[in-house]
Design a protein around this motif. Structure first.
Motif, PDB file in Angstrom:
ATOM      1  N   PRO A  61       0.805  -1.233   0.000  1.00 21.29           N
ATOM      2  CA  PRO A  61       0.000   0.000   0.000  1.00 21.29           C
ATOM      3  C   PRO A  61       0.835   1.279   0.000  1.00 21.29           C
ATOM      4  O   PRO A  61       0.465   2.245  -0.671  1.00 21.29           O
ATOM      5  CB  PRO A  61      -0.826  -0.124   1.280  1.00 21.29           C
ATOM      6  CG  PRO A  61      -0.057  -1.048   2.154  1.00 21.29           C
ATOM      7  CD  PRO A  61       0.641  -1.994   1.222  1.00 21.29           C
ATOM      8  N   VAL A  62       1.936   1.300   0.729  1.00 22.85           N
ATOM      9  CA  VAL A  62       2.754   2.517   0.802  1.00 22.85           C
ATOM     10  C   VAL A  62       3.318   2.859  -0.570  1.00 22.85           C
ATOM     11  O   VAL A  62       3.221   4.003  -1.023  1.00 22.85           O
ATOM     12  CB  VAL A  62       3.883   2.356   1.851  1.00 22.85           C
ATOM     13  CG1 VAL A  62       4.812   3.563   1.843  1.00 22.85           C
ATOM     14  CG2 VAL A  62       3.279   2.132   3.236  1.00 22.85           C
ATOM     15  N   GLU A  63       3.886   1.852  -1.244  1.00 22.56           N
ATOM     16  CA  GLU A  63       4.452   2.076  -2.573  1.00 22.56           C
ATOM     17  C   GLU A  63       3.380   2.507  -3.575  1.00 22.56           C
ATOM     18  O   GLU A  63       3.649   3.258  -4.503  1.00 22.56           O
ATOM     19  CB  GLU A  63       5.151   0.816  -3.094  1.00 22.56           C
ATOM     20  CG  GLU A  63       6.388   0.425  -2.318  1.00 22.56           C
ATOM     21  CD  GLU A  63       6.097  -0.523  -1.154  1.00 22.56           C
ATOM     22  OE1 GLU A  63       4.967  -0.502  -0.622  1.00 22.56           O
ATOM     23  OE2 GLU A  63       7.003  -1.274  -0.767  1.00 22.56           O
ATOM     24  N   ALA A  64       2.153   2.015  -3.387  1.00 25.05           N
ATOM     25  CA  ALA A  64       1.052   2.344  -4.300  1.00 25.05           C
ATOM     26  C   ALA A  64       0.394   3.672  -3.946  1.00 25.05           C
ATOM     27  O   ALA A  64      -0.432   4.179  -4.705  1.00 25.05           O
ATOM     28  CB  ALA A  64       0.011   1.230  -4.270  1.00 25.05           C
ATOM     29  N   GLY A  65       0.733   4.212  -2.780  1.00 20.43           N
ATOM     30  CA  GLY A  65       0.153   5.497  -2.379  1.00 20.43           C
ATOM     31  C   GLY A  65      -1.273   5.388  -1.884  1.00 20.43           C
ATOM     32  O   GLY A  65      -2.048   6.342  -2.001  1.00 20.43           O
ATOM     33  N   VAL A  66      -1.631   4.226  -1.327  1.00 20.41           N
ATOM     34  CA  VAL A  66      -2.965   4.069  -0.743  1.00 20.41           C
ATOM     35  C   VAL A  66      -2.829   3.807   0.751  1.00 20.41           C
ATOM     36  O   VAL A  66      -1.792   3.332   1.222  1.00 20.41           O
ATOM     37  CB  VAL A  66      -3.784   2.931  -1.415  1.00 20.41           C
ATOM     38  CG1 VAL A  66      -4.037   3.228  -2.874  1.00 20.41           C
ATOM     39  CG2 VAL A  66      -3.095   1.596  -1.251  1.00 20.41           C
ATOM     40  N   ALA A  67      -3.866   4.116   1.486  1.00 19.94           N
ATOM     41  CA  ALA A  67      -3.837   3.903   2.933  1.00 19.94           C
ATOM     42  C   ALA A  67      -3.861   2.407   3.237  1.00 19.94           C
ATOM     43  O   ALA A  67      -4.654   1.673   2.656  1.00 19.94           O
ATOM     44  CB  ALA A  67      -5.046   4.581   3.579  1.00 19.94           C
ATOM     45  N   PRO A  68      -2.983   1.963   4.126  1.00 15.34           N
ATOM     46  CA  PRO A  68      -3.048   0.553   4.533  1.00 15.34           C
ATOM     47  C   PRO A  68      -4.437   0.259   5.093  1.00 15.34           C
ATOM     48  O   PRO A  68      -5.040   1.090   5.757  1.00 15.34           O
ATOM     49  CB  PRO A  68      -1.977   0.444   5.621  1.00 15.34           C
ATOM     50  CG  PRO A  68      -1.034   1.569   5.330  1.00 15.34           C
ATOM     51  CD  PRO A  68      -1.888   2.671   4.774  1.00 15.34           C
ATOM     52  N   GLY A  69      -4.951  -0.902   4.793  1.00 19.57           N
ATOM     53  CA  GLY A  69      -6.279  -1.268   5.274  1.00 19.57           C
ATOM     54  C   GLY A  69      -7.413  -0.639   4.473  1.00 19.57           C
ATOM     55  O   GLY A  69      -8.558  -0.615   4.930  1.00 19.57           O
ATOM     56  N   PHE A  70      -7.107  -0.120   3.288  1.00 19.67           N
ATOM     57  CA  PHE A  70      -8.159   0.479   2.457  1.00 19.67           C
ATOM     58  C   PHE A  70      -9.235  -0.555   2.149  1.00 19.67           C
ATOM     59  O   PHE A  70      -9.002  -1.753   2.232  1.00 19.67           O
ATOM     60  CB  PHE A  70      -7.581   1.028   1.151  1.00 19.67           C
ATOM     61  CG  PHE A  70      -7.223  -0.037   0.154  1.00 19.67           C
ATOM     62  CD1 PHE A  70      -8.132  -0.425  -0.819  1.00 19.67           C
ATOM     63  CD2 PHE A  70      -5.987  -0.662   0.183  1.00 19.67           C
ATOM     64  CE1 PHE A  70      -7.816  -1.411  -1.741  1.00 19.67           C
ATOM     65  CE2 PHE A  70      -5.658  -1.648  -0.725  1.00 19.67           C
ATOM     66  CZ  PHE A  70      -6.574  -2.037  -1.682  1.00 19.67           C
ATOM     67  N   THR A  71     -10.408  -0.068   1.820  1.00 16.46           N
ATOM     68  CA  THR A  71     -11.486  -0.964   1.391  1.00 16.46           C
ATOM     69  C   THR A  71     -11.918  -0.562  -0.007  1.00 16.46           C
ATOM     70  O   THR A  71     -11.800   0.604  -0.402  1.00 16.46           O
ATOM     71  CB  THR A  71     -12.702  -0.924   2.333  1.00 16.46           C
ATOM     72  OG1 THR A  71     -13.185   0.418   2.399  1.00 16.46           O
ATOM     73  CG2 THR A  71     -12.327  -1.399   3.726  1.00 16.46           C
ATOM     74  N   GLU A  72     -12.423  -1.504  -0.721  1.00 12.07           N
ATOM     75  CA  GLU A  72     -12.910  -1.248  -2.064  1.00 12.07           C
ATOM     76  C   GLU A  72     -14.346  -0.759  -1.990  1.00 12.07           C
ATOM     77  O   GLU A  72     -15.096  -1.148  -1.095  1.00 12.07           O
ATOM     78  CB  GLU A  72     -12.846  -2.533  -2.888  1.00 12.07           C
ATOM     79  CG  GLU A  72     -11.434  -3.066  -3.010  1.00 12.07           C
ATOM     80  CD  GLU A  72     -11.412  -4.490  -3.494  1.00 12.07           C
ATOM     81  OE1 GLU A  72     -11.824  -4.724  -4.639  1.00 12.07           O
ATOM     82  OE2 GLU A  72     -10.998  -5.349  -2.714  1.00 12.07           O
ATOM     83  N   LEU A  73     -14.728   0.059  -2.934  1.00 13.81           N
ATOM     84  CA  LEU A  73     -16.101   0.552  -2.985  1.00 13.81           C
ATOM     85  C   LEU A  73     -17.019  -0.519  -3.549  1.00 13.81           C
ATOM     86  O   LEU A  73     -16.654  -1.212  -4.497  1.00 13.81           O
ATOM     87  CB  LEU A  73     -16.187   1.790  -3.882  1.00 13.81           C
ATOM     88  CG  LEU A  73     -15.353   3.012  -3.494  1.00 13.81           C
ATOM     89  CD1 LEU A  73     -15.536   4.111  -4.534  1.00 13.81           C
ATOM     90  CD2 LEU A  73     -15.734   3.503  -2.125  1.00 13.81           C
TER      91      LEU A  73
END
Length: 149
Positions: free
Chosen positions: A120-132
Motif C-alpha cells: 500500500p505505501v508504494e502504491a500510495g494508498v492507505a493501509p487497510g483500504f477498502t474497495e467501494l
C-alpha cells in the motif's frame, strides 16, 4: 490403428506447455482449450521445478473462470503426480498440492486489490483500504461529476 489428428494450432499449444522460461499471453475463443493448456503449463512448471505455487498468478476475467482454472490445475497436478517416477518431481507436485490455497487465481480486479494490499505505501494508498461497492462507487462518481460541473 488410426493416427490422432493434429490440430492446426498444435505448435502454439505445445509452446504454452513447454516454454516455461518465458511469459505468454494466451488469446483464443471460448471453448478452444485455453484453460486446459494453462493448467497443463502451470503443472508442468511445478513438476520441472521452474515454478512454485506461491509465485504464480492466474488472472482471469471472471470468478467462474478462475475457479475452473484452479480446479483443472489441481487435476493436472494429480495426473502428473500419478505418472511421475522421479522422486524430486513427485515431491514438487505433492508440495504444490499441499499448498494449492497459496495460488492466486482470480479476476484482474482481485489481482490489483491483492497487489495494493501487499504494497500500500508504494502504491500510495492507505493501509487497510477498502474497495467501494457498486452503490458507493456510483455516489463517488456522481459527487466527482457534480464537483467537475
Amino acid at each position: 490403428m488410426s493416427k490422432q489428428r493434429r490440430l492446426p494450432d498444435q505448435q502454439a499449444r505445445d509452446r504454452i506447455e513447454a516454454a516455461l522460461d518465458i511469459n505468454l499471453l494466451v488469446e483464443a475463443g471460448a471453448g478452444s482449450g485455453k484453460t486446459q493448456s494453462l493448467a497443463r503449463r502451470m503443472a508442468a512448471g511445478i513438476a520441472a521445478g521452474v515454478y512454485e505455487v506461491e509465485g504464480m498468478a492466474a488472472v482471469t476475467f471472471t470468478r467462474k473462470a478462475a475457479a475452473e482454472l484452479r480446479a483443472r490445475f489441481q487435476l493436472e497436478l494429480e495426473k502428473q503426480l500419478g505418472a511421475a517416477a522421479d522422486p524430486a518431481r513427485r515431491e514438487r507436485l505433492q508440495t504444490a498440492l499441499r499448498h494449492l490455497e497459496r495460488l492466486f487465481a482470480g479476476t484482474i480486479h482481485a489481482f490489483c486489490a491483492h497487489l495494493l494490499r501487499e504494497r500500500p505505501v508504494e502504491a500510495g494508498v492507505a493501509p487497510g483500504f477498502t474497495e467501494l461497492d457498486e452503490i458507493e462507487d456510483a455516489e463517488v462518481r456522481g459527487r466527482a461529476w457534480r464537483d467537475y460541473l
